[in-house]
Design a protein around this motif. Structure first.
Motif, short mmCIF file in Angstrom:
data_model
loop_
_atom_site.label_atom_id
_atom_site.label_comp_id
_atom_site.label_asym_id
_atom_site.label_seq_id
_atom_site.Cartn_x
_atom_site.Cartn_y
_atom_site.Cartn_z
N ILE A 186 -5.16 6.51 -1.60
CA ILE A 186 -6.50 5.92 -1.28
C ILE A 186 -7.66 6.85 -2.19
CG2 ILE A 186 -8.70 5.80 0.30
CD1 ILE A 186 -6.30 5.90 2.44
N VAL A 235 -2.64 3.90 0.76
CA VAL A 235 -3.31 2.59 1.28
C VAL A 235 -2.96 2.02 2.43
CG1 VAL A 235 -4.40 0.38 0.39
CG2 VAL A 235 -4.46 2.50 -1.17
N GLY A 249 0.88 -1.21 0.13
CA GLY A 249 0.00 -0.01 0.02
C GLY A 249 0.91 1.29 0.06
#
Length: 421
Positions: free
Chosen positions: A39, A66, A34
């Motif tokens: 996001i 993320v 991530g």
């Protein structure tokens, strides 16, 4: 992806640059640790058609990655934080996305392909989809339009299905299409020389095609020979013909095109009556072969179900694993059985995993759990030490002696070694 076209680009660079729209549409992120994925703004969800988060920005900053949604210690999504930030639908999608247990890096994959690899074929179909969107086709209309499904559901050879799909998309090399692409200078029908050769003319309206459709064996003998486009004709096929007649018609349509090609390239024309008999024979042969193939699959399945335990070589273990998916509760059960070379049970595991909605993901979780336990079975002494270390204070070292809690593991390993000798 952000490069400029420039003032005097070469043909090669212009071609590459013009493909950016397709690449941007098809590329998506596969979540690893991530660290690279934003996001908001990045395509990383599994939800069509945007593949991006639609929930408003809250709790976190707009440029947050993320990685902030992942519990790195457990290697799982932080469910509490996820439910706090996203709407219910997106929350369920995120929690159902599997994460790597090894903290692999994020990577870009080609979304239209199941394997994540780019192919010209998948890019072509994506381009057709984008063209449909630009023309204002609504998703509701697409769902209601089962004409395409009926084409692909036909029990005919794959080459015939592909032919009908090409006809429906006006992709046959008729004189009209070649003329539009400046391949030829005239677009009259090579058979009748009376009309422009469109797809409908070549397959339905041309006198040469009518020699076949007007045959006594034809199920469309008395039909009108003028239609605006093929999809209108296809709707009439769907409404008026039985399934067997529809399958016979699509094979005959391909026969009409092949007869046309025979005349254009070899100056010969097959008898219409022979086309009907050849079509019926080909369909019968195809259906018989499909029936035999399905029977062979059933026999193979039965043989597989009869497989019994086979003794392993010394020192090996056999692992069986399976997963049972409950879609209603988005929950999967995992079962694992590990046996030694004598068939005696060594480890039996029952576990469960929440937020699972795909069978392949459920099976993968079961396999990963099985591998973890195999490693423990083959290395029980070290595994016991590692587990005990969690409740000890500081480092402990044993010289020329071992702690009591691993004596049993060492004895088992020693017994196996002596048997091998």
């Amino acid at each position: 992806m952000e490069a400029k076209l420039g003032s005097q680009p070469s043909l090669v660079w212009r071609s590459i640059w013009s493909a950016r729209t397709i690449l941007k549409e098809g590329l998506r992120w596969r979540v690893g640790d991530g660290n690279e994925i934003k996001i908001w703004g990045s395509k990383w969800l599994t939800s069509p058609t945007s593949y991006a988060v639609q929930s408003p920005v809250k709790v976190l900053q707009e440029d947050t990655k993320v990685e902030e949604l992942i519990d790195t210690q457990k290697g799982e999504w932080d469910e509490a934080k996820t439910r706090e930030i996203f709407v219910t639908e997106e929350t369920e999608i995120i929690l159902s996305m599997p994460l790597s247990g090894r903290g692999t890096k994020d990577r870009l994959v080609w979304g239209p392909s199941h394997k994540g690899l780019f192919s010209v074929r998948s890019a072509y179909f994506l381009q057709l989809e984008l063209r449909g969107r630009n023309q204002g086709e609504s998703s509701l209309e697409e769902k209601r339009d089962d004409r395409w499904n009926r084409m692909w559901d036909l029990k005919v050879p794959g080459v015939t299905k592909l032919f009908i799909w090409r006809v429906a998309n006006n992709l046959l090399p008729t004189k009209e299409n070649l003329y539009k692409r400046k391949v030829i200078e005239e677009k009259m029908c090579p058979l009748c020389d009376a009309e422009e050769e469109t797809i409908m003319h070549a397959l339905w309206e041309c006198p040469a095609a009518n020699n076949l459709w007007g045959n006594n064996e034809s199920c469309v003998k008395k039909w009108a020979r003028f239609e605006l486009n093929f999809m209108t004709l296809w709707e009439k096929f769907m409404d008026r013909l039985t399934k067997d007649q529809l399958e016979e018609m699509v094979v005959l349509l391909r026969k009409v095109w092949l007869r046309r090609n025979d005349w254009v390239f070899e100056k010969r024309m097959a008898c219409p009556k022979n086309s009907f008999s050849a079509t019926k024979a080909a369909l019968h042969e195809f259906r018989v072969s499909q029936l035999v193939s399905n029977q062979n699959k059933m026999v193979h399945k039965t043989d597989t179900e009869r497989v019994k335990w086979e003794k392993l070589e010394r020192g090996f273990v056999k692992v069986n694993w399976d997963a049972y998916l409950d879609l209603k509760r988005k929950k999967t059960g995992i079962g694992i059985m590990i046996r030694d070379e004598q068939g005696e049970a060594m480890v039996t595991v029952c576990d469960q995993k929440l937020n699972v909605v795909e069978a392949a993901v459920a099976e993968s979780y079961a396999l990963r759990k099985a591998v973890e336990f195999v490693s423990r079975v083959k290395n029980m002494a070290a595994h016991s030490l590692a587990k005990k270390a969690l409740v000890m204070e500081g480092e402990q070292v044993w010289i020329e002696e071992v702690p009591g809690f691993i004596v049993g593991c060492l004895k088992n390993d020693k017994d196996v070694t002596q048997e091998d000798e």
